[in-house]
Scaffold this active site. Sequence first.
Site, PDB file in Angstrom:
ATOM      1  N   GLU A   1      -0.171  -9.449  -0.456  1.00 25.32           N
ATOM      2  CA  GLU A   1      -1.569  -9.798  -0.184  1.00 25.32           C
ATOM      3  C   GLU A   1      -2.369  -9.908  -1.479  1.00 25.32           C
ATOM      4  OE1 GLU A   1      -1.524  -6.524   2.709  1.00 25.32           O
ATOM      5  OE2 GLU A   1      -2.443  -7.913   4.136  1.00 25.32           O
TER       6      GLU A   1
ATOM      7  N   GLY B   1       0.777  -5.040   0.944  1.00 20.04           N
ATOM      8  CA  GLY B   1      -0.399  -5.155   0.086  1.00 20.04           C
ATOM      9  C   GLY B   1      -0.110  -5.833  -1.245  1.00 20.04           C
TER      10      GLY B   1
ATOM     11  N   GLU C   1       4.877  -5.021   7.319  1.00 13.64           N
ATOM     12  CA  GLU C   1       4.105  -3.941   7.960  1.00 13.64           C
ATOM     13  C   GLU C   1       4.577  -3.608   9.373  1.00 13.64           C
ATOM     14  OE1 GLU C   1       2.778  -6.239   5.973  1.00 13.64           O
ATOM     15  OE2 GLU C   1       1.120  -5.397   4.801  1.00 13.64           O
TER      16      GLU C   1
ATOM     17  N   ALA D   1       0.868  -1.180   0.000  1.00 17.23           N
ATOM     18  CA  ALA D   1       0.000   0.000   0.000  1.00 17.23           C
ATOM     19  C   ALA D   1       0.903   1.227   0.000  1.00 17.23           C
ATOM     20  CB  ALA D   1      -0.900  -0.018   1.231  1.00 17.23           C
TER      21      ALA D   1
END
Length: 261
Positions: A115, A112, A135, A69
């Site tokens: 993911e 992300g 993260e 992200a």
Amino acid sequence: SAASNSYNNLQVEVRGSVGLVAIHRPAALNALNDETTMELADALQQYDRDSTIGAIVLTGTDRAFAAGADIKEMANRSFVQTRRRNAGAFMDLFLALRSPVIAAVRGYALGGGCELAMACDIVYASEDAQFGLPEVQIGTIPGWGGTQRLLRAVGKAKAMEMILSGRRISAKEAEEWGLVSAIHANDKVVAAALETAGKIASLSQPIVQMAKAAVNAAEDMSLRNGILYERSLFQATFATQDQKEGMTAFVDKRDPKWTNA
Ligand code: CAA
């Protein structure tokens, strides 16, 4: 209609009956800002609804599938803003996509990005691919399904090691652990994904989609309910013309002609 090429952060292209979606934000290692996730959702949904498309390949650029992200975009958001924006909800789309999605991962698949790869149905990695959920190293935790999907992919011990330390793993480790389906040379991985996608797309779409739905049910259902669901779908294939065609062609020793009916 096929997805158009008017995206700011994606390159999309139809190759025969395969939709190719490439995240293209190389200056930020394909970091997934809000605009990119909205474009991704749009492109994937358009290809999924397109009856001429039988499979989708999702890739990035040579250095990164996606480095996560967008940290710069979210760094100063409050809890309330983050909650209202609910960016990760775009990942729910993967629970609804009917077409098989193959990830072709080159370079970094972090946070992300990792993911996103794990939400795809098949994952091909380049030799230099790296996977990780870093993260915790920036003061947060995976928020796009990572704690749930990594555990299911590699088991608790390895998932905990990766998520609690943030350590990146190589393509080789990812393959040994079952996170990726196969490794290909860096300049061959997209072609390999397109080839597999092309083979899948040459089969009967409703049948392939039922197979995908049956496998996905295993992530969510008890064994008993999963087996009953699979059996219902298996029986439902007999309501299609393609089941008649496939089995008749086998008996007649000829190639089947699928009509997606
Ligand atoms: N968000 C925003 N920008 C990013 C980014 C990200 N996730 N990852 C890389 N970039 C940007 C860098 O800021 C840099 O931009 P500038 O040139 O403007 O400074 C550019 O991409 C190139 O990156 P680096 O200079 O850092 O390249 P490197 O080769 O030295 O390192 C890397 C590569 C190890 C991938 C490093 O960029 C990195 O650690 N990135 C962040 C990885 C990460 O923490 N991802 C998780 C994000 S949080 C998340 O995803 C939450 C969730 O679950 C949804």
